[in-house]
Scaffold this motif. Sequence first.
Motif, PDB file in Angstrom:
ATOM      1  N   PHE A   1      54.617 -59.242 -27.522  1.00 44.13           N
ATOM      2  CA  PHE A   1      53.849 -58.408 -27.331  1.00 44.13           C
ATOM      3  C   PHE A   1      54.869 -57.095 -28.732  1.00 44.13           C
ATOM      4  O   PHE A   1      54.311 -56.553 -28.715  1.00 44.13           O
ATOM      5  CB  PHE A   1      54.735 -57.841 -25.291  1.00 44.13           C
ATOM      6  N   GLN A   2      55.384 -57.789 -28.938  1.00 42.12           N
ATOM      7  CA  GLN A   2      55.877 -57.142 -30.498  1.00 42.12           C
ATOM      8  C   GLN A   2      55.375 -56.987 -31.249  1.00 42.12           C
ATOM      9  O   GLN A   2      55.011 -55.714 -32.348  1.00 42.12           O
ATOM     10  CB  GLN A   2      57.433 -57.288 -30.757  1.00 42.12           C
ATOM     11  N   TRP A   3      54.494 -58.225 -31.420  1.00 39.52           N
ATOM     12  CA  TRP A   3      53.104 -57.555 -32.144  1.00 39.52           C
ATOM     13  C   TRP A   3      52.345 -57.172 -31.648  1.00 39.52           C
ATOM     14  O   TRP A   3      51.588 -55.714 -32.879  1.00 39.52           O
ATOM     15  CB  TRP A   3      52.515 -59.012 -32.353  1.00 39.52           C
ATOM     16  N   VAL A   4      52.139 -56.346 -30.756  1.00 43.45           N
ATOM     17  CA  VAL A   4      50.920 -55.844 -29.880  1.00 43.45           C
ATOM     18  C   VAL A   4      51.648 -54.424 -30.350  1.00 43.45           C
ATOM     19  O   VAL A   4      51.086 -53.466 -30.996  1.00 43.45           O
ATOM     20  CB  VAL A   4      51.024 -55.707 -28.690  1.00 43.45           C
ATOM     21  N   GLY A   5      52.861 -54.085 -30.167  1.00 44.13           N
ATOM     22  CA  GLY A   5      53.093 -52.551 -30.799  1.00 44.13           C
ATOM     23  C   GLY A   5      53.652 -52.347 -32.441  1.00 44.13           C
ATOM     24  O   GLY A   5      53.213 -51.531 -32.714  1.00 44.13           O
ATOM     25  N   VAL A   6      53.739 -53.285 -33.279  1.00 45.51           N
ATOM     26  CA  VAL A   6      53.396 -53.540 -34.710  1.00 45.51           C
ATOM     27  C   VAL A   6      52.257 -52.685 -34.516  1.00 45.51           C
ATOM     28  O   VAL A   6      51.221 -51.669 -35.609  1.00 45.51           O
ATOM     29  CB  VAL A   6      53.572 -54.875 -35.212  1.00 45.51           C
ATOM     30  N   GLY A   7      50.936 -53.524 -34.155  1.00 47.65           N
ATOM     31  CA  GLY A   7      49.508 -53.255 -34.347  1.00 47.65           C
ATOM     32  C   GLY A   7      49.080 -51.682 -33.459  1.00 47.65           C
ATOM     33  O   GLY A   7      48.578 -50.807 -34.644  1.00 47.65           O
ATOM     34  N   TRP A   8      49.529 -51.086 -32.863  1.00 49.99           N
ATOM     35  CA  TRP A   8      49.665 -50.277 -32.707  1.00 49.99           C
ATOM     36  C   TRP A   8      50.324 -48.954 -34.118  1.00 49.99           C
ATOM     37  O   TRP A   8      49.221 -47.819 -34.012  1.00 49.99           O
ATOM     38  CB  TRP A   8      49.696 -49.520 -30.985  1.00 49.99           C
ATOM     39  N   PHE A 200      54.193 -44.744 -28.878  1.00 48.54           N
ATOM     40  CA  PHE A 200      52.642 -45.657 -27.714  1.00 48.54           C
ATOM     41  C   PHE A 200      54.062 -46.938 -28.613  1.00 48.54           C
ATOM     42  O   PHE A 200      54.618 -47.820 -27.963  1.00 48.54           O
ATOM     43  CB  PHE A 200      52.028 -45.444 -27.124  1.00 48.54           C
ATOM     44  N   GLY A 201      53.544 -46.949 -29.316  1.00 46.26           N
ATOM     45  CA  GLY A 201      53.943 -48.849 -30.437  1.00 46.26           C
ATOM     46  C   GLY A 201      55.181 -48.609 -30.513  1.00 46.26           C
ATOM     47  O   GLY A 201      55.455 -50.307 -30.319  1.00 46.26           O
ATOM     48  N   THR A 202      55.683 -47.807 -30.696  1.00 45.85           N
ATOM     49  CA  THR A 202      57.179 -47.975 -31.133  1.00 45.85           C
ATOM     50  C   THR A 202      57.962 -48.638 -29.297  1.00 45.85           C
ATOM     51  O   THR A 202      58.475 -49.567 -29.344  1.00 45.85           O
ATOM     52  CB  THR A 202      57.755 -47.053 -31.368  1.00 45.85           C
ATOM     53  N   ALA A 203      57.502 -47.584 -28.410  1.00 47.28           N
ATOM     54  CA  ALA A 203      58.273 -48.135 -27.201  1.00 47.28           C
ATOM     55  C   ALA A 203      57.470 -49.569 -27.157  1.00 47.28           C
ATOM     56  O   ALA A 203      57.984 -49.577 -25.790  1.00 47.28           O
ATOM     57  CB  ALA A 203      57.182 -47.245 -26.429  1.00 47.28           C
ATOM     58  N   VAL A 204      56.390 -50.088 -26.408  1.00 49.84           N
ATOM     59  CA  VAL A 204      55.750 -51.033 -26.596  1.00 49.84           C
ATOM     60  C   VAL A 204      56.667 -52.114 -27.657  1.00 49.84           C
ATOM     61  O   VAL A 204      57.341 -53.303 -26.549  1.00 49.84           O
ATOM     62  CB  VAL A 204      54.293 -51.395 -27.025  1.00 49.84           C
ATOM     63  N   TYR A 205      57.075 -52.319 -29.019  1.00 49.55           N
ATOM     64  CA  TYR A 205      57.740 -53.032 -29.612  1.00 49.55           C
ATOM     65  C   TYR A 205      59.464 -52.963 -28.912  1.00 49.55           C
ATOM     66  O   TYR A 205      60.125 -53.712 -28.876  1.00 49.55           O
ATOM     67  CB  TYR A 205      58.270 -52.347 -30.445  1.00 49.55           C
ATOM     68  N   ASN A 206      59.617 -51.915 -28.316  1.00 48.32           N
ATOM     69  CA  ASN A 206      61.382 -51.751 -28.076  1.00 48.32           C
ATOM     70  C   ASN A 206      61.743 -52.197 -26.575  1.00 48.32           C
ATOM     71  O   ASN A 206      62.262 -52.832 -25.714  1.00 48.32           O
ATOM     72  CB  ASN A 206      61.513 -50.364 -28.016  1.00 48.32           C
ATOM     73  N   SER A 212      61.103 -47.677 -22.580  1.00 54.44           N
ATOM     74  CA  SER A 212      60.552 -49.038 -23.740  1.00 54.44           C
ATOM     75  C   SER A 212      58.948 -48.602 -22.409  1.00 54.44           C
ATOM     76  O   SER A 212      59.326 -47.768 -21.676  1.00 54.44           O
ATOM     77  CB  SER A 212      60.526 -50.112 -23.830  1.00 54.44           C
ATOM     78  N   VAL A 213      57.698 -48.931 -22.893  1.00 48.47           N
ATOM     79  CA  VAL A 213      56.862 -49.275 -22.258  1.00 48.47           C
ATOM     80  C   VAL A 213      56.438 -50.863 -22.226  1.00 48.47           C
ATOM     81  O   VAL A 213      56.611 -52.021 -23.152  1.00 48.47           O
ATOM     82  CB  VAL A 213      55.000 -48.775 -23.124  1.00 48.47           C
ATOM     83  N   LEU A 214      56.813 -50.614 -20.921  1.00 52.83           N
ATOM     84  CA  LEU A 214      56.344 -52.546 -20.493  1.00 52.83           C
ATOM     85  C   LEU A 214      54.671 -52.842 -20.307  1.00 52.83           C
ATOM     86  O   LEU A 214      53.908 -52.260 -19.783  1.00 52.83           O
ATOM     87  CB  LEU A 214      56.632 -52.795 -19.164  1.00 52.83           C
ATOM     88  N   LEU A 215      54.201 -53.593 -20.432  1.00 46.31           N
ATOM     89  CA  LEU A 215      52.331 -54.654 -20.729  1.00 46.31           C
ATOM     90  C   LEU A 215      52.177 -55.883 -20.149  1.00 46.31           C
ATOM     91  O   LEU A 215      52.881 -56.588 -19.577  1.00 46.31           O
ATOM     92  CB  LEU A 215      51.987 -54.510 -21.725  1.00 46.31           C
ATOM     93  N   GLU A 216      52.202 -54.772 -18.188  1.00 49.44           N
ATOM     94  CA  GLU A 216      52.304 -55.691 -18.026  1.00 49.44           C
ATOM     95  C   GLU A 216      50.624 -55.498 -16.303  1.00 49.44           C
ATOM     96  O   GLU A 216      50.632 -56.146 -15.673  1.00 49.44           O
ATOM     97  CB  GLU A 216      53.539 -55.555 -16.671  1.00 49.44           C
ATOM     98  N   GLY A 217      49.627 -55.776 -17.079  1.00 55.37           N
ATOM     99  CA  GLY A 217      48.745 -55.564 -16.882  1.00 55.37           C
ATOM    100  C   GLY A 217      48.112 -54.190 -16.421  1.00 55.37           C
ATOM    101  O   GLY A 217      46.877 -54.155 -15.031  1.00 55.37           O
ATOM    102  N   GLN A 218      48.295 -53.173 -16.752  1.00 56.27           N
ATOM    103  CA  GLN A 218      48.927 -51.789 -16.613  1.00 56.27           C
ATOM    104  C   GLN A 218      46.992 -51.439 -16.861  1.00 56.27           C
ATOM    105  O   GLN A 218      46.695 -52.240 -17.868  1.00 56.27           O
ATOM    106  CB  GLN A 218      48.707 -50.973 -16.948  1.00 56.27           C
ATOM    107  N   MET A 224      46.842 -56.750 -21.170  1.00 60.65           N
ATOM    108  CA  MET A 224      47.696 -58.161 -21.145  1.00 60.65           C
ATOM    109  C   MET A 224      49.040 -57.853 -20.217  1.00 60.65           C
ATOM    110  O   MET A 224      49.144 -57.157 -20.230  1.00 60.65           O
ATOM    111  CB  MET A 224      48.240 -57.818 -22.803  1.00 60.65           C
ATOM    112  N   ASN A 225      49.354 -58.505 -20.252  1.00 64.50           N
ATOM    113  CA  ASN A 225      50.281 -58.746 -19.568  1.00 64.50           C
ATOM    114  C   ASN A 225      51.740 -60.030 -19.814  1.00 64.50           C
ATOM    115  O   ASN A 225      51.149 -61.135 -20.324  1.00 64.50           O
ATOM    116  CB  ASN A 225      50.077 -59.173 -17.960  1.00 64.50           C
ATOM    117  N   PHE A 226      52.634 -59.264 -20.182  1.00 70.16           N
ATOM    118  CA  PHE A 226      54.019 -59.969 -20.698  1.00 70.16           C
ATOM    119  C   PHE A 226      55.222 -59.918 -19.822  1.00 70.16           C
ATOM    120  O   PHE A 226      56.211 -59.743 -20.505  1.00 70.16           O
ATOM    121  CB  PHE A 226      54.488 -59.117 -22.105  1.00 70.16           C
TER     122      PHE A 226
END
Length: 284
Positions: A1-8, A200-206, A212-218, A224-226
């Motif tokens: 999920f940290q790669w997702v944050g860096v990508g954003w 948003f990307g920083t919150a995902v990385y954190n 932070s923002v959790l990626l759990e299928g929203q 993505m669900n981590f």
Amino acid sequence: FQWVGVGWNVVSVFLVGSTAVLNEKSEGLDEDELVSGTTDALLGISLVLLGALVQAMQFVFEEKVMTMDIPSPPLLLIGMEGLWGSLLCLIVVYPLVYYIPGDDHGSYEDPFNTFAMFMNSKNIQIAFSIYFFAIFGYNFFAVMVTFMLNSVWHAILDNFRPITVWLTDLFIFYAITSSFGEAWTKWSWIQLSGMAVLLFGTAVYNAPNAGSVLLEGQWYSLGMNFSDEYRQIEQEEQERQLDEEWRNRMLDFQVRKDSSFFGERSPHVSVHTQSLRGLANRTA
């Protein structure tokens, strides 16, 4: 999920950089000027990306030398970077730009003229002093981010700097004077969206820390669900806290002076025990 944050965060950089090209196209220039301006904007963005690559290598190197077996203190690292940067400018850059033809007394940059201006202008001296302490503070806190967190956090937080400059330019233009700063254009919404994407990307990385923002299928997680990774990180953090608490208790036990297990220095060791130890030492 940290790669997702860096990508954003990378997406946000492209959004902000694209406004430079779009602003060139909307200024009503003729075709030749438009092509030249767009080319200059693309060249500038390319150089910025190249500079970001070199800067990323610097961040990784800083983290490496501060986490070695014999680590470098942050202030020593800042001082050595400043020393080598000054030597590089004095020995390589200044002689090179002095002999390149240009508009500054026949040179691209005349360091002797710069020195003369500095020595004879109090305003330049004041501006230099302010700049010196501002850059020192910036470099100190930037290296401390790498020291206390890591180089990735340094790079992410560094992206907030141009956004802060842009907001300051808007404030200067509309609140102080229109002679300076930057006006709001129809493409500024892209810059604003780039800032939102960066947050948003920083919150995902954190994740999964607080705020932070959790990626759990929203819907915003794009399928993505981590959740498993988040639980694993939280479990590792709990184990780390338990280990830290156990080490602190062990250290506290070792320094207790009222314990009969304090060892040879314990005042509770009997006279007979001390005599037997002395006898054993003599016979040994």
